[in-house]
Design a protein around this motif. Structure first.
Motif, PDB file in Angstrom:
ATOM      1  N   ARG A  12      62.781  52.415  21.269  1.00 44.80           N
ATOM      2  CA  ARG A  12      63.572  53.078  20.224  1.00 44.80           C
ATOM      3  C   ARG A  12      64.435  54.230  20.770  1.00 44.80           C
ATOM      4  O   ARG A  12      65.615  54.340  20.420  1.00 44.80           O
ATOM      5  CB  ARG A  12      62.668  53.565  19.092  1.00 44.80           C
ATOM      6  N   PRO A  13      63.892  55.085  21.663  1.00 44.28           N
ATOM      7  CA  PRO A  13      64.699  56.200  22.175  1.00 44.28           C
ATOM      8  C   PRO A  13      65.975  55.750  22.896  1.00 44.28           C
ATOM      9  O   PRO A  13      66.952  56.508  22.954  1.00 44.28           O
ATOM     10  CB  PRO A  13      63.753  56.901  23.163  1.00 44.28           C
ATOM     11  N   PHE A  14      65.993  54.539  23.398  1.00 40.90           N
ATOM     12  CA  PHE A  14      67.193  54.062  24.102  1.00 40.90           C
ATOM     13  C   PHE A  14      68.308  53.698  23.121  1.00 40.90           C
ATOM     14  O   PHE A  14      69.471  53.699  23.463  1.00 40.90           O
ATOM     15  CB  PHE A  14      66.859  52.817  24.942  1.00 40.90           C
ATOM     16  N   GLY A  15      67.925  53.356  21.914  1.00 43.63           N
ATOM     17  CA  GLY A  15      68.903  52.938  20.906  1.00 43.63           C
ATOM     18  C   GLY A  15      68.843  51.440  20.661  1.00 43.63           C
ATOM     19  O   GLY A  15      69.272  50.650  21.496  1.00 43.63           O
ATOM     20  N   ILE A  16      68.250  51.074  19.527  1.00 47.83           N
ATOM     21  CA  ILE A  16      68.127  49.651  19.185  1.00 47.83           C
ATOM     22  C   ILE A  16      69.380  49.223  18.429  1.00 47.83           C
ATOM     23  O   ILE A  16      69.782  49.852  17.456  1.00 47.83           O
ATOM     24  CB  ILE A  16      66.869  49.405  18.323  1.00 47.83           C
ATOM     25  N   VAL A  17      70.012  48.149  18.895  1.00 45.53           N
ATOM     26  CA  VAL A  17      71.230  47.657  18.252  1.00 45.53           C
ATOM     27  C   VAL A  17      70.891  46.588  17.210  1.00 45.53           C
ATOM     28  O   VAL A  17      71.432  46.578  16.111  1.00 45.53           O
ATOM     29  CB  VAL A  17      72.201  47.090  19.312  1.00 45.53           C
ATOM     30  N   GLU A  18      69.969  45.713  17.550  1.00 46.67           N
ATOM     31  CA  GLU A  18      69.671  44.588  16.658  1.00 46.67           C
ATOM     32  C   GLU A  18      68.274  44.050  16.955  1.00 46.67           C
ATOM     33  O   GLU A  18      67.864  44.035  18.128  1.00 46.67           O
ATOM     34  CB  GLU A  18      70.716  43.487  16.908  1.00 46.67           C
ATOM     35  N   VAL A  19      67.580  43.626  15.898  1.00 43.94           N
ATOM     36  CA  VAL A  19      66.241  43.054  16.089  1.00 43.94           C
ATOM     37  C   VAL A  19      66.129  41.743  15.317  1.00 43.94           C
ATOM     38  O   VAL A  19      66.559  41.665  14.170  1.00 43.94           O
ATOM     39  CB  VAL A  19      65.149  44.037  15.588  1.00 43.94           C
TER      40      VAL A  19
END
Lengths: 157, 539
Positions: free
Chosen positions: A139-146
Motif C-alpha cells: 500500500r505505501p508504494f501506491g496501489i493503482v488497481e486490484v
C-alpha cells in the motif's frame, strides 16, 4: 463468525442472480464469492464466504439448501479446509523504492508479470490472509488497481 | 403440435379444468390453443384478481391452480398476487406470455423481465426457451408448487416459443427428477424420539397450529392428537380452521390480535409444540422471551423456518400428517387435567373491556352472527384491515374454511379469492367479508361475478375510513387522521344494481341478524353493507 460454503449449483442462467439475490434480500453479507464450472459442464461450484452470528450462518445454509437449483451445500470448517485466492495488483514504483518492492514480492512468493516504467503488475495466489497482508505491505508504494478472484475453498478430507 | 398446444396438453394432464386470466398478444397462441380445449377460462377484470382467484381456488381444491397473463404490464400486475401466494405458501402456477425470445433484453413494447422481477416472490421460475422443454417444465412446476413448502411457480414463455412446432412427439413425463429438490416428509427418527420424550416429561404442553397444518391437510390428524392426549391448542391467524371453536381443546388465536386466554396459555405452558407456523412477528412478538423459559418443539416441512426467528430446543422437519400419525401411535402418557383446569379458569375470567358504539352495527356481534348463521361447511374469506381482525377474533369456526392473507396482508384479496373458492365449490356457501377500502380495491371483479353468474355473497363493513390505519393513527399519532378518509362513496345500492346483485343494508344490531338471514338466503350474488361506527376499534 465466518462461514465458508462450498455450493454445487445447476450451471444455467439466472442461478448466480438467485443466489446473490438471496443474500441481498435477507441481509446476509457476502465477503467473497467465486464461481466456476466443475468437471461436469452442467454443474457449477461456488465458494461463498460470509460473516454473521451463529443463527445467520445457519440460516444461510438452510436458505441455500432451499433453492431448487442448488444441488448441494457444504459448510466448510476453517481449520479443516484449504482456502486460496488469486490477485492481480498494479503497484507504482520509482527509482528509489523499486528494489524494496521487488524484495517484498520475492519474500511473499508473488510473481511479477509485467514491468512498465511506472508500475509493476504483480500476481499472488495464497490464502486470503496472505493476500490481505500483501496488500497492506505494498500500500505505501501506491496501489493503482486490484483484481481479486475471491476465495475458493476445499475440505481436506 | 406447437408450444401453445403442448401447454394446454400439460394442463389437461394435470387435471386442470379451469384457469383465470387476461389475454394479450404475447400469450395469444396459448389462448388460441385453449379455444379447442375443454379447459374453462375465466376472464377477470384485472390480472391481480386472476392471481388471487387462483389462490382461492387452490386453497379450496388443495391442489395447484393456474392463472395466465400476457407480457409487460399484464405480467407485472400479477406480481402482487404472486407475493401474496408466496407469503402464505399457496400453490399457484402463473403463466405469463413474453415477447419474442430474439427480442428479449431489448426493451421492446410490453417487455418486462418477469423472472428477475419476481425472484423473491416465487418458489421457482422458468423462462422457456426451447419448445421441447414444455412438458418437463410444466411437470416440474406443478411438482415444485405442490410439494415441500408449497408456493407459486412462474412460467414465463416467449410468444415465438408458443408458436414453434415441437421437434418430437408430445409426451407428458410420469415423474420428475430435480437433483437439487428432494423435500423431506418423514420426521427424523432420532428427533421423533426426543419429541416424544419432551411430551412425556411435560406438565403443561400446548400446540400452536399454523397455516401449514391446513396446507399439509393435517387438520384431522392434529385434532386427533389433541383429543387422544388431551393437549390444548392455540393457533395463528392462518391456522384458523384447524379446530372448531366448540372443541374442548380449543384455546383461540394467539398474538397481537388474538385472545388473551390464548396468549396466557403460551405464557404459562412448559412445552410449546409449534407446527406449520413461521413464528411471525404478529403471532409471537417477542420470541427471545419464550426461548429462555420453555421447551419448544418446532415442526415444519421447511427446514429454513426452524430457527429463523426462534431457536427451538427440538427441531423436527417433515410432513404434519406423517409426524402426528406417528405421535398418535407412540407411547405417550401425559396428564394435563390440572393444566386444562387452569386454562379454563383463566378463559372464564377473561372479560372483554372493549366498548363499541350502540348506534350502529357492532362488528364483533356481526361476525359472530354471520359465521354462526352460515352453513356448517361454508367458506368465509376475510379481507385485510379491521374487518380481518374482527373476523379472526369472532369467527365461529365449525367445519368450513376460513381464508385470509396472513403473510402479505394484501387488501382486495377477499372478493377475487372468494370467487376462486366459489368456482371450485359451486355448491358451498361462500361469503367475502371486506371493509369499504378493500371492497373498492377489487370491486371491478363484480363484472366477472355477474358475467359468470357466480352467486357470491359480499359483506362490506362500512365505516367510511381506512379503519385499521385510522386506528393506528389514533394510538400512535394522537388522532391526526391523515389520508384515511373514504367518505360515503360509492353508493353500494347503485353498484349492486349495476351488476345485477341483490342489495342489503344494516345499520343497527337489532335488525342485523334478520337482514343477514335474508342476505344469505338470497338467490344469486348479493352485497350487504353493514354501517359501523368509525370510532370502533379492534383493540
Amino acid at each position: 463468525m465466518r462461514g465458508i460454503f462450498s455450493v454445487l449449483v445447476e450451471n444455467k442462467d439466472g442461478v448466480l442472480s438467485q443466489i446473490s439475490g438471496l443474500f441481498a434480500r435477507r441481509g446476509f453479507n457476502i465477503d467473497s464469492l467465486a464461481v466456476g464450472e466443475t468437471e461436469r459442464h452442467d454443474i457449477s461450484s461456488m465458494t461463498i464466504v460470509s460473516t454473521g452470528d451463529n443463527r445467520t450462518i445457519d440460516q444461510i445454509e438452510k436458505q441455500l439448501n432451499k433453492k431448487v437449483d442448488v444441488i448441494k451445500v457444504r459448510r466448510l470448517d476453517e481449520t479443516k479446509c484449504i482456502e486460496m485466492e488469486m490477485m492481480l495488483i498494479k503497484v507504482s514504483y520509482n527509482a528509489t523504492n523499486r528494489s524494496s518492492l521487488i524484495e517484498i514480492c520475492s519474500v511473499m512468493g508473488a510473481k511479477i508479470l509485467h514491468v512498465s516504467n511506472k508500475h509493476l503488475l504483480i500476481e499472488i495466489h495464497d490464502s486470503p490472509e496472505v493476500v490481505e497482508n500483501f496488500i497492506s505491505l505494498v500500500r505505501p508504494f501506491g496501489i493503482v488497481e486490484v483484481q481479486r478472484t475471491g476465495t475458493v475453498a476445499m475440505s481436506k478430507n | 403440435m406447437n408450444g401453445a398446444q403442448a401447454m394446454i396438453k400439460c394442463l389437461e394432464a394435470e387435471g386442470i379444468e379451469l384457469i383465470f386470466g387476461y389475454p394479450g398478444v404475447a400469450i395469444a397462441p396459448f389462448y388460441d390453443a385453449m379455444y379447442d380445449s375443454s379447459i374453462k377460462h375465466v376472464l377477470t377484470r384485472q390480472e391481480q384478481a386472476a392471481g388471487h382467484a387462483a389462490s382461492g381456488y387452490a386453497r379450496i381444491s388443495r391442489k395447484p391452480a393456474v392463472c395466465v397473463t400476457s407480457s409487460g404490464p399484464g405480467a407485472t400486475n400479477i406480481i402482487t398476487s404472486l407475493a401474496t401466494a408466496y407469503a402464505d405458501s399457496i400453490p399457484i402456477i402463473v403463466i405469463t406470455g413474453q415477447v419474442n425470445s430474439e427480442l428479449l433484453g431489448r426493451d421492446v413494447f410490453q417487455e418486462a423481465d418477469m423472472r428477475g422481477a419476481t425472484q423473491s416472490f416465487v418458489k421457482y421460475s422458468y423462462l422457456v426457451k426451447n419448445v421441447d422443454d414444455i412438458p418437463r417444465i410444466f411437470k416440474e412446476a406443478f411438482f415444485i408448487a405442490n410439494t415441500g413448502r408449497k408456493g407459486p411457480v412462474l412460467i414465463d414463455i416467449p410468444v415465438d416459443v408458443q408458436m414453434k412446432e415441437l421437434s418430437k412427439e408430445f409426451k407428458y413425463p410420469d415423474s420428475v427428477d430435480i437433483r437439487g429438490y428432494k423435500p423431506n416428509t418423514k420426521g427424523n427418527p432420532q428427533q421423533m424420539t426426543k419429541v416424544i420424550a419432551a411430551i412425556n416429561s411435560a406438565e403443561r404442553p400446548l400446540i400452536c397450529a399454523g397455516g401449514g397444518v391446513i396446507l399439509g391437510n393435517g387438520e384431522t390428524t392434529v385434532r386427533e392428537f389433541c383429543e387422544k392426549y388431551q393437549i390444548p391448542l392455540v393457533h395463528t391467524m392462518m391456522g384458523i380452521g384447524v379446530m372448531a371453536k366448540a372443541h374442548p381443546m380449543y384455546y383461540g388465536m394467539l398474538g397481537n390480535n388474538g385472545k388473551p386466554y390464548a396468549n396466557n396459555a403460551v405464557a404459562n405452558c412448559d412445552l410449546l409444540i409449534i407446527v406449520g407456523a413461521r413464528v411471525a412477528d404478529r403471532a409471537i412478538p417477542r420470541p427471545k422471551n419464550l426461548e429462555k423459559k420453555l421447551t419448544v418443539i418446532h415442526i415444519d416441512i421447511d427446514t429454513a423456518e426452524i430457527g429463523k426467528v426462534l431457536g427451538p430446543t427440538i427441531p423436527l422437519v417433515g410432513d404434519v400428517n406423517n409426524i402426528f400419525r406417528t405421535l398418535i401411535e407412540s407411547d405417550i402418557h401425559v396428564d394435563t387435567a390440572q393444566w386444562i383446569r387452569e386454562l379454563e379458569a383463566f378463559k372464564k375470567s377473561t372479560v372483554d373491556h372493549r366498548v363499541w358504539s350502540d348506534e350502529l352495527v357492532n362488528p364483533m356481534t356481526l361476525v359472530q352472527t354471520l359465521s354462526d348463521k352460515m352453513d356448517d361447511d361454508a367458506i368465509y374469506v376475510a379481507d385485510v384491515g379491521q374487518n380481518q381482525l374482527w373476523s379472526a377474533d369472532n369467527y365461529v369456526m365449525k367445519h368450513g374454511r376460513y381464508m385470509t392473507t396472513g403473510g402479505m396482508g394484501c387488501m382486495g384479496y377477499s372478493i377475487p379469492a372468494a370467487m376462486g373458492a366459489k368456482f371450485c365449490e359451486p355448491d358451498k356457501q361462500v361469503v367475502a367479508v371486506c371493509g369499504d377500502g378493500s371492497f373498492q380495491m377489487s370491486m371491478y371483479e363484480l363484472g366477472t361475478l355477474a358475467v359468470n353468474k357466480i352467486p357470491l355473497k359480499i359483506l362490506v363493513m362500512k365505516n367510511r375510513y381506512l379503519g385499521l390505519v385510522r386506528e393506528y393513527q389514533h394510538y400512535n399519532y394522537q388522532d391526526r387522521y391523515s389520508g384515511v378518509r373514504l367518505h360515503d362513496y360509492p353508493y353500494y345500492d347503485k353498484i349492486a344494481e349495476a351488476y345485477d346483485m341483490k342489495y342489503f343494508e344494516a345499520s343497527d344490531n337489532e335488525s342485523m341478524p334478520g337482514i343477514i338471514d335474508e342476505f344469505l338466503a338470497s338467490e344469486g350474488s348479493a352485497i350487504m353493507v353493514c354501517n359501523i361506527d368509525s370510532q370502533d376499534i379492534t383493540k
